[in-house]
Design a protein around this motif. Structure first.
Motif, short mmCIF file in Angstrom:
data_model
loop_
_atom_site.label_atom_id
_atom_site.label_comp_id
_atom_site.label_asym_id
_atom_site.label_seq_id
_atom_site.Cartn_x
_atom_site.Cartn_y
_atom_site.Cartn_z
N SER A 15 43.98 41.43 38.21
CA SER A 15 43.20 41.49 39.36
C SER A 15 42.65 43.12 39.25
N THR A 16 41.38 43.25 39.79
CA THR A 16 40.75 44.57 40.08
C THR A 16 39.99 44.53 41.32
N THR A 17 39.70 45.64 41.81
CA THR A 17 38.90 46.06 42.79
C THR A 17 37.91 47.22 42.35
N ARG A 26 35.56 42.38 44.11
CA ARG A 26 37.04 42.07 43.51
C ARG A 26 36.90 40.97 42.54
N THR A 27 37.86 40.96 41.57
CA THR A 27 38.16 39.77 40.63
C THR A 27 39.38 39.75 40.41
N ILE A 36 42.43 28.41 33.68
CA ILE A 36 42.10 29.38 34.26
C ILE A 36 41.50 29.42 35.54
N ARG A 37 41.93 30.07 36.59
CA ARG A 37 41.25 30.16 37.86
C ARG A 37 40.97 31.35 37.96
N LEU A 38 39.73 31.46 38.46
CA LEU A 38 39.06 32.93 38.67
C LEU A 38 38.30 32.99 39.80
N LYS A 39 38.54 34.21 40.54
CA LYS A 39 38.42 34.20 41.98
C LYS A 39 37.54 35.80 41.95
N TRP A 66 34.14 33.47 45.66
CA TRP A 66 33.79 32.29 44.89
C TRP A 66 34.83 32.07 44.01
N THR A 67 35.45 30.99 43.81
CA THR A 67 36.26 30.37 42.89
C THR A 67 35.96 29.69 41.91
#
Length: 71
Positions: A15-17, A26-27, A36-39, A66-67
């Motif tokens: 994760s990163t901001t 953010r991701t 894979i789940r991407l937010k 978004w997810t």
């Protein structure tokens, strides 16, 4: 902004901001046996091109959270 995470090696999550002039972007992603789940969070007044790892899909999104999932 461009969001294109690289899911490599034995990593199972990351994760990163990033602080933009419009607010924080953010991701985060998690790798599971299901895929894979991407937010992604895009700050107000911004847009993003999101490349979902492992799926080949690309999405154009506006501000909000978004997810996405890949199989």
């Amino acid at each position: 902004m461009l969001i294109a995470p690289a899911v490599v090696g034995d990593l199972t999550h990351a994760s990163t901001t990033y602080r933009t002039p419009y607010g924080e972007a953010r991701t985060s992603w998690t790798k599971t046996s299901d895929g894979i789940r991407l937010k992604v969070t895009v700050p107000p007044g911004s847009t993003a091109e999101v490349h979902v790892p492992g799926s080949g899909r690309v999405h154009q999104v506006g501000s909000g959270t978004w997810t996405f999932r890949s199989k």
